[in-house]
Structures are given as structure tokens and as C-alpha cells.
Design a protein around this motif. Structure first.
Motif, PDB file in Angstrom:
ATOM      1  N   MET A 200      -0.082 -15.376   6.491  1.00 51.34           N
ATOM      2  CA  MET A 200      -0.994 -14.612   5.664  1.00 51.34           C
ATOM      3  C   MET A 200      -1.590 -13.448   6.439  1.00 51.34           C
ATOM      4  SD  MET A 200      -2.006 -15.010   2.557  1.00 51.34           S
ATOM      5  CE  MET A 200      -3.291 -14.807   1.454  1.00 51.34           C
ATOM      6  N   LYS A 201      -1.977 -13.721   7.737  1.00 52.25           N
ATOM      7  CA  LYS A 201      -2.535 -12.653   8.563  1.00 52.25           C
ATOM      8  C   LYS A 201      -1.484 -11.599   8.854  1.00 52.25           C
ATOM      9  CE  LYS A 201      -6.107 -15.249  10.898  1.00 52.25           C
ATOM     10  NZ  LYS A 201      -6.633 -15.699  12.169  1.00 52.25           N
ATOM     11  N   ILE A 202      -0.251 -12.013   9.043  1.00 51.62           N
ATOM     12  CA  ILE A 202       0.825 -11.075   9.334  1.00 51.62           C
ATOM     13  C   ILE A 202       1.061 -10.182   8.119  1.00 51.62           C
ATOM     14  CG2 ILE A 202       3.287 -10.883   9.843  1.00 51.62           C
ATOM     15  CD1 ILE A 202       3.026 -13.455  11.434  1.00 51.62           C
ATOM     16  N   LYS A 203       1.019 -10.766   6.928  1.00 49.17           N
ATOM     17  CA  LYS A 203       1.223 -10.007   5.704  1.00 49.17           C
ATOM     18  C   LYS A 203       0.146  -8.933   5.531  1.00 49.17           C
ATOM     19  CE  LYS A 203       3.137 -11.280   1.340  1.00 49.17           C
ATOM     20  NZ  LYS A 203       3.248 -12.287   0.315  1.00 49.17           N
ATOM     21  N   LYS A 204      -1.125  -9.270   5.782  1.00 44.77           N
ATOM     22  CA  LYS A 204      -2.229  -8.301   5.669  1.00 44.77           C
ATOM     23  C   LYS A 204      -2.067  -7.169   6.673  1.00 44.77           C
ATOM     24  CE  LYS A 204      -5.855 -11.184   3.758  1.00 44.77           C
ATOM     25  NZ  LYS A 204      -7.186 -11.718   3.957  1.00 44.77           N
ATOM     26  N   SER A 205      -1.667  -7.482   7.891  1.00 45.20           N
ATOM     27  CA  SER A 205      -1.516  -6.433   8.903  1.00 45.20           C
ATOM     28  C   SER A 205      -0.383  -5.479   8.528  1.00 45.20           C
ATOM     29  CB  SER A 205      -1.309  -7.039  10.290  1.00 45.20           C
ATOM     30  OG  SER A 205      -0.172  -7.862  10.324  1.00 45.20           O
ATOM     31  N   TRP A 206       0.693  -5.997   7.905  1.00 43.26           N
ATOM     32  CA  TRP A 206       1.765  -5.108   7.454  1.00 43.26           C
ATOM     33  C   TRP A 206       1.295  -4.217   6.309  1.00 43.26           C
ATOM     34  CZ3 TRP A 206       5.740  -3.632  10.001  1.00 43.26           C
ATOM     35  CH2 TRP A 206       6.321  -4.446  10.959  1.00 43.26           C
ATOM     36  N   ILE A 207       0.463  -4.750   5.448  1.00 42.34           N
ATOM     37  CA  ILE A 207      -0.086  -3.953   4.343  1.00 42.34           C
ATOM     38  C   ILE A 207      -0.975  -2.840   4.901  1.00 42.34           C
ATOM     39  CG2 ILE A 207      -1.650  -3.995   2.358  1.00 42.34           C
ATOM     40  CD1 ILE A 207      -0.551  -6.794   1.718  1.00 42.34           C
ATOM     41  N   VAL A 208      -1.817  -3.182   5.876  1.00 42.89           N
ATOM     42  CA  VAL A 208      -2.699  -2.184   6.503  1.00 42.89           C
ATOM     43  C   VAL A 208      -1.857  -1.116   7.186  1.00 42.89           C
ATOM     44  CG1 VAL A 208      -4.412  -1.822   8.314  1.00 42.89           C
ATOM     45  CG2 VAL A 208      -4.653  -3.749   6.740  1.00 42.89           C
ATOM     46  N   ILE A 209      -0.849  -1.534   7.922  1.00 37.72           N
ATOM     47  CA  ILE A 209       0.036  -0.572   8.610  1.00 37.72           C
ATOM     48  C   ILE A 209       0.740   0.306   7.573  1.00 37.72           C
ATOM     49  CG2 ILE A 209       2.146  -0.367   9.990  1.00 37.72           C
ATOM     50  CD1 ILE A 209       1.182  -2.844  11.562  1.00 37.72           C
ATOM     51  N   GLY A 210       1.214  -0.297   6.501  1.00 38.70           N
ATOM     52  CA  GLY A 210       1.877   0.461   5.444  1.00 38.70           C
ATOM     53  C   GLY A 210       0.963   1.497   4.812  1.00 38.70           C
ATOM     54  N   VAL A 211      -0.270   1.100   4.531  1.00 42.35           N
ATOM     55  CA  VAL A 211      -1.246   2.032   3.947  1.00 42.35           C
ATOM     56  C   VAL A 211      -1.526   3.179   4.913  1.00 42.35           C
ATOM     57  CG1 VAL A 211      -3.649   2.265   3.213  1.00 42.35           C
ATOM     58  CG2 VAL A 211      -2.289   0.343   2.389  1.00 42.35           C
ATOM     59  N   ILE A 212      -1.710   2.870   6.190  1.00 44.77           N
ATOM     60  CA  ILE A 212      -1.974   3.902   7.206  1.00 44.77           C
ATOM     61  C   ILE A 212      -0.799   4.869   7.297  1.00 44.77           C
ATOM     62  CG2 ILE A 212      -2.258   4.289   9.691  1.00 44.77           C
ATOM     63  CD1 ILE A 212      -3.952   1.706   9.739  1.00 44.77           C
ATOM     64  N   VAL A 213       0.423   4.339   7.280  1.00 47.15           N
ATOM     65  CA  VAL A 213       1.619   5.195   7.354  1.00 47.15           C
ATOM     66  C   VAL A 213       1.692   6.098   6.121  1.00 47.15           C
ATOM     67  CG1 VAL A 213       4.156   5.158   7.266  1.00 47.15           C
ATOM     68  CG2 VAL A 213       2.942   3.665   8.862  1.00 47.15           C
ATOM     69  N   ILE A 214       1.417   5.537   4.948  1.00 46.61           N
ATOM     70  CA  ILE A 214       1.459   6.337   3.712  1.00 46.61           C
ATOM     71  C   ILE A 214       0.403   7.439   3.757  1.00 46.61           C
ATOM     72  CG2 ILE A 214       1.024   6.265   1.224  1.00 46.61           C
ATOM     73  CD1 ILE A 214       2.419   3.499   1.229  1.00 46.61           C
ATOM     74  N   ILE A 215      -0.802   7.109   4.173  1.00 43.92           N
ATOM     75  CA  ILE A 215      -1.870   8.119   4.280  1.00 43.92           C
ATOM     76  C   ILE A 215      -1.479   9.190   5.301  1.00 43.92           C
ATOM     77  CG2 ILE A 215      -4.262   8.509   5.029  1.00 43.92           C
ATOM     78  CD1 ILE A 215      -4.934   5.787   3.737  1.00 43.92           C
ATOM     79  N   ALA A 216      -0.927   8.770   6.430  1.00 43.84           N
ATOM     80  CA  ALA A 216      -0.502   9.728   7.464  1.00 43.84           C
ATOM     81  C   ALA A 216       0.576  10.657   6.928  1.00 43.84           C
ATOM     82  CB  ALA A 216      -0.014   8.982   8.699  1.00 43.84           C
ATOM     83  N   LEU A 217       1.525  10.124   6.160  1.00 45.78           N
ATOM     84  CA  LEU A 217       2.581  10.954   5.581  1.00 45.78           C
ATOM     85  C   LEU A 217       2.021  11.944   4.560  1.00 45.78           C
ATOM     86  CD1 LEU A 217       5.482   8.366   5.143  1.00 45.78           C
ATOM     87  CD2 LEU A 217       5.375  10.278   6.758  1.00 45.78           C
ATOM     88  N   ILE A 218       1.057  11.500   3.761  1.00 48.82           N
ATOM     89  CA  ILE A 218       0.434  12.391   2.771  1.00 48.82           C
ATOM     90  C   ILE A 218      -0.317  13.518   3.473  1.00 48.82           C
ATOM     91  CG2 ILE A 218      -1.374  12.537   1.001  1.00 48.82           C
ATOM     92  CD1 ILE A 218      -0.484   9.702   0.110  1.00 48.82           C
ATOM     93  N   VAL A 219      -1.097  13.189   4.500  1.00 49.96           N
ATOM     94  CA  VAL A 219      -1.849  14.199   5.259  1.00 49.96           C
ATOM     95  C   VAL A 219      -0.880  15.162   5.936  1.00 49.96           C
ATOM     96  CG1 VAL A 219      -3.374  14.564   7.235  1.00 49.96           C
ATOM     97  CG2 VAL A 219      -3.916  12.787   5.560  1.00 49.96           C
ATOM     98  N   TYR A 220       0.162  14.622   6.567  1.00 49.58           N
ATOM     99  CA  TYR A 220       1.161  15.462   7.239  1.00 49.58           C
ATOM    100  C   TYR A 220       1.816  16.414   6.236  1.00 49.58           C
ATOM    101  CZ  TYR A 220       5.605  16.914   9.215  1.00 49.58           C
ATOM    102  OH  TYR A 220       6.668  17.656   9.629  1.00 49.58           O
TER     103      TYR A 220
END
Length: 198
Positions: free
Chosen positions: A1-21
């Protein structure tokens, strides 16, 4: 469960970074494109002013052939041309002060040419000279092209200035040192109609 949340957080950060870029990249590229358009239009302005300056030596030579022509008027044209052609502005540094100096020198040349044309009215043989008539026609055409290219330059500069001053472009323009471009302004006194007396 903790691993799943960390992947979601990483995914959200990557998506935000791509949008900003993507936003920064697209805005930066658009500012570069618009700045290049302003600089290209500035080259067109310089070309038409140079065309006019290149016609003047032939005009002066034709007029000099008339020995009794006013030398002071000719000298005024020669000096104004010299001053106007010495004023060069780098397209990357179109500050209001530099553009004002450029415009003043070009206006002085226009004024000197106007005085020359008025003086020519007293010389019917010169006015009838075919070479002079062709040069006069070419100068009139050059003046019209100058007016058109200045207007186009102002349009490009206005579009660019408006774009870099809007949000969020203003943030990126400050970050990447995109600066406003100056405009051509009407010559002083142009807002008043000339007083013609008969």
C-alpha cells in the motif's frame, strides 16, 4: 500500500513537471519567434532607409550640374545623409533612446531633402531633367516604403511587447531577459496640420 502511494506521488510530480516544462518551452519558443519577427522587420526598415540614402549621391550629382544651384542646400543634404547613415542600431538593443536618435537623424535627412525639392522649384531646367525626374520619383517611392515598413515594424513590436507583458509570459520574459522593443513615433509637430497661405 505504501509503495502504491509513493508511485502515485511520483507520477503526479512527473506529470506536473512535464506540464511546467511544456509551458515554459512553448512560451519561450513563442517569445523567441516573436522577437525574431521584430528583428527581421527592423532589417526591412534599415533596408528602405539605406535605399533612400543610396539614391542621394546620384541626386546631388545631378543637381550639382547646375552651377548656380544653392550650395548651402546641397551641403545640408550631404551632411544630413552622413549623419543618418552613421546611426546604426543593433536589432537586439532597440531601446527607446537609440530609436529616438535614429529617428531624429532620419527626420533631419527628410527635412533636408524637402528643402532641396523646394529649392529645385526655382530651376525649371533642372525640374525638366529626365535623370532628376527619375531620381525624384525613386525618392518618393522610397519615402512611401519607409512609411510602410515603419508601420509594419510597429505592428510587430506591439505584438511582441503585448505578448511578453501578459501573464504568465511576463514571468518567463523576466527570467530569460526578453525586453520590450521601442516604437517609431510620429515626428514632432506632425500632429498639427501645416499652415498654408495663398
Amino acid at each position: 500500500m505504501k509503495i502504491k502511494k509513493s508511485w502515485i506521488v511520483i507520477g503526479v510530480i512527473v506529470i506536473i513537471a512535464l506540464i511546467v516544462y511544456g509551458s515554459i518551452k512553448n512560451t519561450y519558443n513563442k517569445m523567441v519567434e516573436m522577437e525574431q519577427n521584430v528583428e527581421a522587420q527592423w532589417s526591412n526598415v534599415e533596408n528602405v532607409y539605406q535605399r533612400r540614402a543610396d539614391l542621394i549621391p546620384n541626386l546631388v550629382s545631378t543637381v550639382k550640374g547646375y552651377a548656380d544651384f544653392e550650395q548651402e542646400t546641397l551641403q545640408g543634404v550631404i551632411e544630413a545623409r552622413s549623419k543618418a547613415t552613421q546611426t546604426n542600431i543593433d536589432a537586439n538593443n532597440l531601446s527607446p533612446e537609440k530609436l529616438q536618435q535614429f529617428q531624429e537623424n532620419q527626420s533631419a535627412l527628410s527635412s533636408a531633402l524637402s528643402r532641396l525639392m523646394v529649392t529645385v522649384e526655382r530651376y525649371p531646367n533642372l525640374k525638366a531633367n529626365e535623370n532628376f525626374k527619375q531620381l525624384q520619383s525613386q525618392l518618393e517611392g522610397a519615402e512611401n516604403r519607409i512609411s510602410v515598413e515603419r508601420r509594419r515594424f510597429n505592428e510587430q513590436a506591439r505584438s511582441y511587447n503585448t505578448y511578453i507583458n501578459q501573464f504568465p509570459q511576463k514571468l518567463y520574459a523576466n527570467l530569460f531577459d526578453f525586453e520590450e522593443k521601442a516604437y517609431f513615433e510620429a515626428d514632432q509637430g506632425a500632429e498639427e496640420a501645416p499652415n498654408v497661405e495663398f
